[in-house]
Scaffold this motif. Structure first.
Motif, PDB file in Angstrom:
ATOM      1  N   PRO A  88       0.800  -1.218   0.000  1.00 40.18           N
ATOM      2  CA  PRO A  88       0.000   0.000   0.000  1.00 40.18           C
ATOM      3  C   PRO A  88       0.832   1.267   0.000  1.00 40.18           C
ATOM      4  O   PRO A  88       0.356   2.327  -0.367  1.00 40.18           O
ATOM      5  CB  PRO A  88      -0.813  -0.122   1.298  1.00 40.18           C
ATOM      6  CG  PRO A  88       0.018  -0.996   2.173  1.00 40.18           C
ATOM      7  CD  PRO A  88       0.692  -1.972   1.258  1.00 40.18           C
ATOM      8  N   SER A  89       2.091   1.198   0.439  1.00 36.73           N
ATOM      9  CA  SER A  89       2.966   2.367   0.412  1.00 36.73           C
ATOM     10  C   SER A  89       4.399   1.893   0.274  1.00 36.73           C
ATOM     11  O   SER A  89       4.731   0.750   0.583  1.00 36.73           O
ATOM     12  CB  SER A  89       2.816   3.194   1.696  1.00 36.73           C
ATOM     13  OG  SER A  89       3.192   2.433   2.829  1.00 36.73           O
ATOM     14  N   MET A  90       5.264   2.811  -0.209  1.00 37.44           N
ATOM     15  CA  MET A  90       6.653   2.457  -0.415  1.00 37.44           C
ATOM     16  C   MET A  90       7.407   2.424   0.919  1.00 37.44           C
ATOM     17  O   MET A  90       7.325   3.358   1.702  1.00 37.44           O
ATOM     18  CB  MET A  90       7.312   3.457  -1.359  1.00 37.44           C
ATOM     19  CG  MET A  90       6.859   3.311  -2.804  1.00 37.44           C
ATOM     20  SD  MET A  90       7.391   1.734  -3.493  1.00 37.44           S
ATOM     21  CE  MET A  90       6.685   1.869  -5.139  1.00 37.44           C
ATOM     22  N   LEU A  91       8.132   1.340   1.149  1.00 36.73           N
ATOM     23  CA  LEU A  91       8.889   1.183   2.387  1.00 36.73           C
ATOM     24  C   LEU A  91      10.343   1.593   2.222  1.00 36.73           C
ATOM     25  O   LEU A  91      11.010   1.914   3.193  1.00 36.73           O
ATOM     26  CB  LEU A  91       8.813  -0.270   2.858  1.00 36.73           C
ATOM     27  CG  LEU A  91       7.407  -0.850   3.038  1.00 36.73           C
ATOM     28  CD1 LEU A  91       7.487  -2.320   3.389  1.00 36.73           C
ATOM     29  CD2 LEU A  91       6.666  -0.087   4.127  1.00 36.73           C
ATOM     30  N   VAL A  92      10.843   1.546   1.015  1.00 43.25           N
ATOM     31  CA  VAL A  92      12.219   1.928   0.725  1.00 43.25           C
ATOM     32  C   VAL A  92      12.213   2.808  -0.509  1.00 43.25           C
ATOM     33  O   VAL A  92      11.298   2.721  -1.338  1.00 43.25           O
ATOM     34  CB  VAL A  92      13.110   0.686   0.484  1.00 43.25           C
ATOM     35  CG1 VAL A  92      13.235  -0.150   1.736  1.00 43.25           C
ATOM     36  CG2 VAL A  92      12.604  -0.163  -0.676  1.00 43.25           C
ATOM     37  N   PRO A  93      13.220   3.650  -0.635  1.00 42.22           N
ATOM     38  CA  PRO A  93      14.343   3.878   0.260  1.00 42.22           C
ATOM     39  C   PRO A  93      13.949   4.781   1.434  1.00 42.22           C
ATOM     40  O   PRO A  93      12.947   5.489   1.370  1.00 42.22           O
ATOM     41  CB  PRO A  93      15.365   4.579  -0.627  1.00 42.22           C
ATOM     42  CG  PRO A  93      14.507   5.351  -1.594  1.00 42.22           C
ATOM     43  CD  PRO A  93      13.323   4.479  -1.865  1.00 42.22           C
ATOM     44  N   CYS A  94      14.764   4.738   2.456  1.00 42.29           N
ATOM     45  CA  CYS A  94      14.569   5.606   3.614  1.00 42.29           C
ATOM     46  C   CYS A  94      15.935   6.113   4.068  1.00 42.29           C
ATOM     47  O   CYS A  94      16.829   5.317   4.353  1.00 42.29           O
ATOM     48  CB  CYS A  94      13.877   4.853   4.740  1.00 42.29           C
ATOM     49  SG  CYS A  94      13.545   5.879   6.199  1.00 42.29           S
ATOM     50  N   LEU A  95      16.077   7.434   4.099  1.00 45.72           N
ATOM     51  CA  LEU A  95      17.339   8.055   4.483  1.00 45.72           C
ATOM     52  C   LEU A  95      17.264   8.523   5.929  1.00 45.72           C
ATOM     53  O   LEU A  95      16.346   9.254   6.309  1.00 45.72           O
ATOM     54  CB  LEU A  95      17.628   9.254   3.575  1.00 45.72           C
ATOM     55  CG  LEU A  95      18.901  10.062   3.870  1.00 45.72           C
ATOM     56  CD1 LEU A  95      20.147   9.228   3.581  1.00 45.72           C
ATOM     57  CD2 LEU A  95      18.915  11.353   3.055  1.00 45.72           C
ATOM     58  N   GLN A  96      18.216   8.066   6.741  1.00 48.09           N
ATOM     59  CA  GLN A  96      18.357   8.538   8.119  1.00 48.09           C
ATOM     60  C   GLN A  96      19.628   9.365   8.184  1.00 48.09           C
ATOM     61  O   GLN A  96      20.740   8.844   8.030  1.00 48.09           O
ATOM     62  CB  GLN A  96      18.451   7.365   9.090  1.00 48.09           C
ATOM     63  CG  GLN A  96      18.524   7.759  10.559  1.00 48.09           C
ATOM     64  CD  GLN A  96      17.169   8.083  11.162  1.00 48.09           C
ATOM     65  OE1 GLN A  96      16.200   7.375  10.925  1.00 48.09           O
ATOM     66  NE2 GLN A  96      17.096   9.144  11.943  1.00 48.09           N
TER      67      GLN A  96
END
Length: 218
Positions: free
Chosen positions: A52-60
């Motif tokens: 249902p939604s994009m999990l990646v990419p994720c920048l910390q």
């Protein structure tokens, strides 16, 4: 581990991971990779376009967490303005944002019919009419940009966020032997020659074969 991490998934199959990773590399932001395994059910659903939604990419980045590829690109442009992720000219910058946004939100038929697979090669692949319409629109974008800004990249002599956004499409065109005009073929070759793209592709080739379902023809 560094205070800056980028969470991604498969380098073979995850086009959004590739986009976020290229944006960070183009911005010359040092980061550690956090890779979510392909056997994670959420990752499989995302890569198969069922999440249902994009999990990646994720920048910390320190205490700041940014997900969604466009948001990552805008954030990186703010903290690394000299990297040139967006063109310096205002009109070109707006144009770049527009075609990046179109890639981000559109071309669903292309995504479904020609899934990203850096280990695959399917000559003579039958392309659905709706996917062909997406291909025609993408190549029209490329040809217009190359004509307007002189190439070899979409906005002139320097690669921008647009190359990060469209690089996975370039790989799809190669995987499925999509016929292209000479100008678009040359652009694909330019993108594939980028050191960052080559690094990503080389790493993808070292990944184990784990997602058999992704070899199906959508």
């Amino acid at each position: 581990m560094s205070q800056t991490t980028l969470t991604i998934s498969s380098k073979t199959y995850s086009s959004w991971s590739m986009r976020g990773w290229l944006l960070a590399r183009f911005a010359k932001l040092p980061f550690d990779e956090v890779v979510i395994a392909l056997d994670d059910p959420a990752m499989r659903a995302e890569i198969l376009l069922l999440a249902p939604s994009m999990l990646v990419p994720c920048l910390q980045h320190g205490k700041i967490k940014v997900w969604d590829t466009l948001a990552i690109g805008e954030y990186l442009n703010e903290i690394k303005p000299k990297a040139g992720l967006l063109p310096s000219d205002g009109a070109a910058r707006a144009h770049c944002r527009a075609i990046c946004g179109e890639m981000h939100s559109g071309f669903g038929a292309l995504r479904a019919a020609l899934p990203m697979n850096l280990k695959g090669h399917f000559p003579g692949f039958k392309i659905w009419a709706r996917a062909q319409a997406d291909i025609d629109r993408i190549t029209a974008i490329w040809e217009s940009c190359l004509d307007t800004y002189g190439g070899p990249y979409l906005f002139g002599s320097h690669r921008t966020a647009a190359e990060a956004m469209y690089a996975p499409v370039v790989t799809r065109f190669m995987t499925y032997d999509v016929p292209l005009s000479p100008a678009c073929t040359a652009y694909c070759e330019t993108v594939m020659a980028l050191p960052e793209v080559q690094e990503w592709v080389d790493a993808a080739k070292l990944e184990p074969e784990e997602v058999d379902l992704l070899d199906m023809e959508f």
